[in-house]
Design a protein around this motif. Structure first.
Motif, PDB file in Angstrom:
ATOM      1  N   VAL A   1       0.853  -1.189   0.000  1.00  0.00           N
ATOM      2  CA  VAL A   1       0.000   0.000   0.000  1.00  0.00           C
ATOM      3  C   VAL A   1       0.887   1.235   0.000  1.00  0.00           C
ATOM      4  O   VAL A   1       1.863   1.311   0.746  1.00  0.00           O
TER       5      VAL A   1
ATOM      6  N   VAL B   1       0.914   5.232   0.741  1.00  0.00           N
ATOM      7  CA  VAL B   1       0.170   6.302   1.412  1.00  0.00           C
ATOM      8  C   VAL B   1       0.728   7.614   0.891  1.00  0.00           C
ATOM      9  O   VAL B   1       1.896   7.943   1.104  1.00  0.00           O
TER      10      VAL B   1
ATOM     11  N   ARG C   1      -2.358  11.460   2.331  1.00  0.00           N
ATOM     12  CA  ARG C   1      -3.355  10.852   3.219  1.00  0.00           C
ATOM     13  C   ARG C   1      -4.284   9.870   2.502  1.00  0.00           C
ATOM     14  O   ARG C   1      -5.303   9.473   3.030  1.00  0.00           O
ATOM     15  N   ARG C   2      -3.924   9.476   1.315  1.00  0.00           N
ATOM     16  CA  ARG C   2      -4.734   8.541   0.529  1.00  0.00           C
ATOM     17  C   ARG C   2      -3.996   7.216   0.448  1.00  0.00           C
ATOM     18  O   ARG C   2      -2.798   7.173   0.202  1.00  0.00           O
ATOM     19  N   ARG C   3      -4.716   6.122   0.649  1.00  0.00           N
ATOM     20  CA  ARG C   3      -4.126   4.784   0.589  1.00  0.00           C
ATOM     21  C   ARG C   3      -4.399   4.184  -0.790  1.00  0.00           C
ATOM     22  O   ARG C   3      -5.546   4.058  -1.193  1.00  0.00           O
TER      23      ARG C   3
ATOM     24  N   ARG D   1      -3.716   0.844  -3.029  1.00  0.00           N
ATOM     25  CA  ARG D   1      -3.291  -0.557  -2.997  1.00  0.00           C
ATOM     26  C   ARG D   1      -2.622  -0.917  -4.314  1.00  0.00           C
ATOM     27  O   ARG D   1      -3.166  -0.677  -5.391  1.00  0.00           O
TER      28      ARG D   1
END
Length: 89
Positions: free
Chosen positions: A29, A31, A34-36, A38
């Motif tokens: 993942v 980051v 602040r966005r994850r 995949r």
């Protein structure tokens, strides 16, 4: 049709293994802002020596496919830091 990319050069955090292409990459993942994101697949991997005469160290680059698109990341082995380099459209 040629791909268009946007240069970003911002720090990111990589959670989980982002091994060599073809091994262990799915499940990692990223980051970023602040966005994850995949990682679904590693598309390419290469190394660049950098400006060694100015003290830069070798960097590992990976192009990954995520749920949100294609990104190029780089890793500085001397610091252990990852960076988002490009977003491909």
């Amino acid at each position: 049709m040629a791909a268009v990319s946007r240069r970003v050069q911002e720090p990111v955090e990589v959670l989980g293994p982002l091994g060599p292409c073809g091994t262990q990459t799915p499940g990692a993942v990223i980051v970023w802002r602040r966005r994850r994101l995949r990682v679904l697949e590693c598309l390419a991997e290469w190394y660049e020596a950098g400006r060694w005469w100015e003290g830069e160290t070798e960097r590992r680059f990976v192009r990954v496919l995520t749920e949100a698109g294609i990104y190029e990341l780089s890793h500085d082995a001397s610091t252990g830091r990852w960076q988002m380099d490009r977003i491909l459209d």
